[in-house]
Design a protein around this motif. Structure first.
Motif, PDB file in Angstrom:
ATOM      1  N   SER A  32       0.829  -1.208   0.000  1.00 33.18           N
ATOM      2  CA  SER A  32       0.000   0.000   0.000  1.00 33.18           C
ATOM      3  C   SER A  32       0.865   1.260   0.000  1.00 33.18           C
ATOM      4  O   SER A  32       0.558   2.219  -0.717  1.00 33.18           O
ATOM      5  N   GLN A  54       2.228   2.001  -3.385  1.00 28.13           N
ATOM      6  CA  GLN A  54       1.228   2.593  -4.259  1.00 28.13           C
ATOM      7  C   GLN A  54       1.027   4.071  -3.930  1.00 28.13           C
ATOM      8  O   GLN A  54       0.939   4.913  -4.838  1.00 28.13           O
ATOM      9  N   SER A 110       4.518   1.726  -7.458  1.00 27.23           N
ATOM     10  CA  SER A 110       3.988   0.511  -8.095  1.00 27.23           C
ATOM     11  C   SER A 110       2.530   0.721  -8.457  1.00 27.23           C
ATOM     12  O   SER A 110       1.927   1.717  -8.093  1.00 27.23           O
TER      13      SER A 110
END
Length: 290
Positions: free
Chosen positions: A282, A285, A290
């Motif tokens: 998480s 992100q 990513s």
């Protein structure tokens, strides 16, 4: 912005292995690390706190990870003044350890011998470019003051030429009245300051202070936000699933650190099931990695 690497504080934690995160065919020692290294570019080595590392393991870790992968390696407990089991030392060093146990402090000569064994085993990681930093984590009993500063300076002298990051578990180091002095000390020692995320409503809560004290590396460790930090079992202390809102608090702090350090490592220590790897993904992100 320089390089930001996100990972976890262990790839071998029993709770992670039993969670099912590792796919079939990748659950042995080699398969776990090879699989982990396809998902994250950095990992912490926790086992070296409990026992001295081996050259054999360093060579295996190099073989099982791609070029550019980083290992942040915890310092052995005796090097940071933690209680240490005699069995954790090589047999030939145990008599010297037994002789000094009734005396205050630890014999500097014994610490020199321990450091030589510890650093020698990790030299292949450093030579291959796989070593991120050595993480010297000090206990809650390591309070700000002259004795602690002198001990820290001796640690740094012993580790001259090696990358070092320092994590204080006593909150006094990062409270307002000491934060600037702590920053100046670590800057003078060319040691990275470890920022931490943890529950902030406990007497032992370390403030989430981010200071970049060496241009090479900044390190953030996420311990979870359990209220059982100093009172519960290991599972209770680290049981926490980070929400995206909690992680988002750190995005600007991590990016600011990345403007001042060549690398920033963000490591998740909420090792309960697959909570750490989920939080790490998480965070990647949220940071646009990513």
């Amino acid at each position: 912005m320089e390089e930001i690497r996100v990972g976890t504080c262990s790839w071998t934690d029993k709770a992670l292995v039993s969670s099912g995160w590792y796919p079939t065919g990748h659950r042995d020692a080699e398969g776990r690390l090879r699989h982990y290294a396809t998902r994250f570019p950095v990992a912490e080595v926790d086992s070296t706190y409990y026992g001295l590392p081996s050259t054999r393991n360093s060579l295996l870790w190099i073989d099982r990870t791609p070029a550019g992968f980083r290992f942040d390696v915890k310092a052995f407990s005796l090097l940071t003044g933690h209680p240490t089991r005699p069995e954790a030392l090589p047999a030939d060093l145990r008599p010297a350890f037994a002789r000094q146990r009734e005396r205050p402090g630890v014999d500097p000569g014994l610490l020199d011998d321990v450091w030589d064994r510890y650093s020698g085993a990790l030299e292949p990681l450093r030579a291959s470019g796989r070593l991120g930093t050595l993480v010297f984590q000090f206990s809650h009993r390591f309070v700000p003051g002259r004795p602690a500063v002198e001990f820290l300076r001796r640690c740094r002298e012993r580790a001259a030429g090696w990358p070092v990051a320092v994590e204080f578990r006593n909150p006094g180091w990062w409270r307002d009245e000491h934060a600037d002095a702590t920053t100046a000390l670590l800057t003078d020692l060319d040691a990275g300051a470890v920022a931490v995320d943890m529950a902030q409503d406990l007497p032992s809560s370390v403030p989430p202070v981010v200071r970049v004290t060496t241009p090479e590396l900044a390190l953030v460790r996420f311990h979870g936000r359990s209220d059982a930090w100093r009172t519960g079992t290991k599972e209770e202390r680290f049981r926490h699933s980070y929400t995206r809102e909690e992680l988002s608090e750190w995005v600007p702090r991590v990016r600011e650190a990345a403007e001042r350090a060549r690398e920033v490592h963000v490591l998740f220590n909420n090792c309960c099931g697959d909570a750490a790897v989920r939080a790490a993904q998480s965070m990647r992100q949220l940071l646009g990695l990513s």
